[in-house]
Design a protein around this motif. Structure first.
Motif, PDB file in Angstrom:
ATOM      1  N   SER B  50       0.832  -1.210   0.000  1.00  9.16           N
ATOM      2  CA  SER B  50       0.000   0.000   0.000  1.00  9.16           C
ATOM      3  C   SER B  50       0.859   1.250   0.000  1.00  9.16           C
ATOM      4  O   SER B  50       0.530   2.253  -0.651  1.00  9.16           O
ATOM      5  CB  SER B  50      -0.921   0.002   1.223  1.00  9.16           C
ATOM      6  OG  SER B  50      -1.791  -1.091   1.185  1.00  9.16           O
ATOM      7  N   GLN B  88      -6.933   0.153  -1.202  1.00 16.44           N
ATOM      8  CA  GLN B  88      -7.288  -1.059  -0.463  1.00 16.44           C
ATOM      9  C   GLN B  88      -8.421  -0.719   0.496  1.00 16.44           C
ATOM     10  O   GLN B  88      -8.368   0.303   1.162  1.00 16.44           O
ATOM     11  CB  GLN B  88      -6.055  -1.526   0.312  1.00 16.44           C
ATOM     12  CG  GLN B  88      -6.280  -2.734   1.171  1.00 16.44           C
ATOM     13  CD  GLN B  88      -5.023  -3.118   1.936  1.00 16.44           C
ATOM     14  OE1 GLN B  88      -4.073  -2.350   2.012  1.00 16.44           O
ATOM     15  NE2 GLN B  88      -5.011  -4.301   2.497  1.00 16.44           N
ATOM     16  N   ASP B 170      -5.016  -1.757  -5.283  1.00 18.57           N
ATOM     17  CA  ASP B 170      -4.434  -2.278  -4.053  1.00 18.57           C
ATOM     18  C   ASP B 170      -5.357  -3.343  -3.470  1.00 18.57           C
ATOM     19  O   ASP B 170      -6.409  -3.023  -2.921  1.00 18.57           O
ATOM     20  CB  ASP B 170      -4.240  -1.130  -3.058  1.00 18.57           C
ATOM     21  CG  ASP B 170      -3.322  -1.520  -1.915  1.00 18.57           C
ATOM     22  OD1 ASP B 170      -2.958  -2.708  -1.825  1.00 18.57           O
ATOM     23  OD2 ASP B 170      -2.969  -0.619  -1.119  1.00 18.57           O
ATOM     24  N   GLU B 171      -4.965  -4.574  -3.631  1.00 13.41           N
ATOM     25  CA  GLU B 171      -5.743  -5.729  -3.143  1.00 13.41           C
ATOM     26  C   GLU B 171      -7.226  -5.634  -3.509  1.00 13.41           C
ATOM     27  O   GLU B 171      -8.101  -5.655  -2.640  1.00 13.41           O
ATOM     28  CB  GLU B 171      -5.572  -5.893  -1.628  1.00 13.41           C
ATOM     29  CG  GLU B 171      -4.136  -6.229  -1.270  1.00 13.41           C
ATOM     30  CD  GLU B 171      -3.970  -6.673   0.171  1.00 13.41           C
ATOM     31  OE1 GLU B 171      -4.931  -7.240   0.725  1.00 13.41           O
ATOM     32  OE2 GLU B 171      -2.893  -6.464   0.728  1.00 13.41           O
TER      33      GLU B 171
HETATM   34 MG   LIG Z   1      -1.991  -2.853   2.138  1.00 11.94          MG
END
Ligand SMILES: [Mg+2]
Ligand SMILES: Nc1ncnc2c1ncn2[C@@H]1O[C@H](COP(=O)(O)OP(=O)(O)O)[C@@H](O)[C@H]1O
Lengths: 305, 256
Positions: B50, B88, B170-171
């Motif tokens: 991140s 994220q 992000d994810e």
């Molecule tokens: Mg992260």
């Protein structure tokens, strides 16, 4: 005015209580009070939508209180009080930002420390000035005694704040909703936030005239909170909040004449009552929605995944 | 690594070091994403994924190093709307009174006039983007009444409507069901096929080879980088996740 009076006379024969309804507006000081209160209410209500959504209610309180020393100093040197109020409002905001960014204090602590201190400076200053009467005007407003110059000042400041808020409303909403995205697409996010705080200072100056330092914060929170309960689109919120505020302003100003009580307090009480109504309405609506969802449990489960 | 900005590089990160006070989150990280390429970013929690994204979009100031997007500095790239970023676990306010269409239109604000009034082209782009992520029929729904997976897709649609050239995700698959994940992956593959570039962090090592031709294993530093099948070796993964497992077992492991 005579037209209004004759209208009132003819209507009075048919509608009981009509006299009481129109009587206050025959006086110039009441008309002026209504004008100032309505104008201030509308601008405050518009701004309150974003303050409520961002979570800046306490910031509104802070700025409203922090203007006190500015008003007193302006009074002492004979400058327009709006200038002193604005400078101290902006100064307090900058100081709060500075404390928050350079320490690990949470925002509410930074706000609390700064605004109470600045307000206290104002209280000390007031105790050194000879006239104690004006303090109550600053604290609780003096909308029945506003001068022509004050009215002009309020109208100009309110018009500017209103125009900027309406024109840049989508930027303010983006700022409230997703600053990170604003940053990523290259918008001047910090400047948008600073502008909003600057408008807060201007709006506080306007609200001061109508309801004073202590109750200004109500005008900066309650209409937005009420509209938030009643709507679920920002576009509607920006219409409902000023509408609610106008109703409260008219009812409060009228009631202050009829009941012979202070208008500032009554306007804010009316806002609070409208909030209470909205609360009840919203709760019933939510309960009904929940009831519907219970009756269709399968659909609800599917929607929640 | 080539010197100077080659037009074939969408994202170039070089010598990047990021600190949070005493914590070193990234140390001398370098990576490149080519045009028309999806690059996977794999690392355990706290490995700095991140932080890398936040630094690339200019939310976090690096202690050292540089970031270049399509041969430009980050500020230029942002101003031109080249970067699309889906954070994220979006911390968007679930109660915020905006609907899906409003949110997607926000992807186009930098192209609009000062009042951000949506023109026909903007409305059209938002519609097309929502259609691509399969949410066309939810355009009028309030953002808070979406599931996590749907919200993720709305944010992806916003980046598409933006016409971003480089997507940073992000994810994006964490917490998504299989259907949502497949939908998002299909959109990303189409985006890459059209010449767009993607940097995506993920814990899903099973779908990684189909999605990303190249991968980077991160643990504060870059542990390995290259074609995904070559990078995802048991030994590399064991180092990435700090696992002490026998070789062979790590290859099928998912998120830690
Ligand atoms: Mg992260
Ligand atoms: N805002 C922050 N302040 C201090 N430390 C942080 C902050 N964000 C992340 N870190 C630290 O930096 C390291 C990398 O975190 P992060 O980039 O979130 O990793 P990942 O996304 O891979 O889980 C971690 O050790 C984390 O604790």
């Amino acid at each position: 005015m005579s037209g209004l009076t004759s209208l009132a006379t003819t209507a009075a024969t048919r509608v009981p209580g009509w006299d009481l309804l129109v009587e206050p507006w025959q006086f110039a000081f009441m008309q002026r009070a209504l004008l100032v209160t309505v104008v201030a209410s509308v601008v405050c209500a518009l701004l309150s939508c974003w303050l409520v959504l961002i979570g800046w209610s306490l910031m509104g309180d802070a700025v409203a209180h922090a203007v006190l020393p500015g008003v007193v100093l302006a009074y002492l040197v004979g400058a327009p009080f709006a200038i002193g109020a604005f400078l101290f409002g902006v100064g307090a905001v900058a100081l709060i930002g500075g404390v928050r960014e350079t320490t690990r204090l949470k925002e509410d602590a930074a706000i609390g420390v700064v605004f109470t201190t600045v307000f206290a400076v104002g209280v000390v200053l007031v105790s050194t000035t000879p006239s104690q009467v004006d303090l109550s005007h600053v604290l609780f407003g003096n909308v029945l005694g506003v001068s022509d110059a004050d009215v002009v000042q309020v109208l100009v400041l309110a018009a500017v704040a209103f125009a900027v808020l309406v024109l840049l409303r989508r930027d303010f909403t983006l700022y409230a909703f997703d600053r990170v995205h604003g940053h990523v697409i290259g918008l001047p996010v910090r400047r948008i936030g600073a502008l909003l705080l600057g408008l807060l200072a201007v709006t506080v100056v306007v609200a001061l005239q109508a309801v004073g330092v202590v109750l200004a914060v109500a005008m900066l929170i309650t209409p937005g909170a009420t509209a938030f309960l009643l709507t679920d689109r920002i576009q509607h919120m920006l219409l409902v909040a000023p509408a609610v505020a106008v109703v409260a302003a008219v009812a409060g100003t009228w009631g202050s004449y009829v009941l012979d009580v202070g208008s500032a307090g009554l306007v804010v009480v009316c806002q609070g009552l409208l909030f209470a109504v909205a609360w009840v309405v919203a709760r019933r609506r939510d309960r009904r929605a929940a009831g519907l969802a219970r009756r269709r449990p399968a659909a609800a489960t599917r929607a929640a995944t | 690594m080539t010197i100077g900005s080659t037009p074939s590089t969408a994202l170039r990160v070089a010598g990047l070091t990021v600190r949070y006070r005493e914590v070193v989150a990234l140390e001398d990280v370098g990576l490149e994403v080519a045009l028309g390429e999806a690059c996977g970013l794999v690392g355990m929690n706290g490995s700095g994924k991140s932080t890398l994204f936040r630094t690339v979009v200019g939310l976090q100031r690096p202690a050292a190093g540089s970031v270049e997007v399509l041969g430009r500095g980050v500020d230029r790239a942002r101003a031109e709307g080249l970067l699309g970023y889906v954070p994220q676990q979006d911390d968007l306010d679930r109660d915020f009174p905006v609907d899906v269409r409003d949110v997607v239109l926000m992807g186009r604000y930098h192209r609009m006039g000062p009042t951000r009034h949506a023109r026909v082209a903007d409305e059209h782009a938002a519609e097309v983007a929502l259609d691509r992520v399969g949410l066309a029929d939810l355009a009028g729904r309030r953002i808070g009444r979406l599931s996590g997976g749907q919200r993720q897709r709305v944010l992806l649609a916003r980046a598409l409507a933006q016409d971003a050239q480089v997507l940073l995700l992000d994810e994006p698959f964490t917490g998504l069901d299989v259907t949502s994940q497949a939908a998002v992956e299909a959109v990303l593959r189409a985006f890459v096929a059209d010449g767009g570039s993607v940097l995506v962090s993920t814990h899903d090592l099973t779908s990684l080879p189909q999605l990303c031709s190249r991968s980077v294993l991160l643990h504060r530093r870059v542990l390995a980088a290259g074609p995904t099948p070559e990078v995802l070796t048991p030994a590399n993964l064991a180092r990435t996740f700090g696992l002490d497992v026998p070789a062979g077992a790590a290859g099928t492991g998912g998120a830690p």
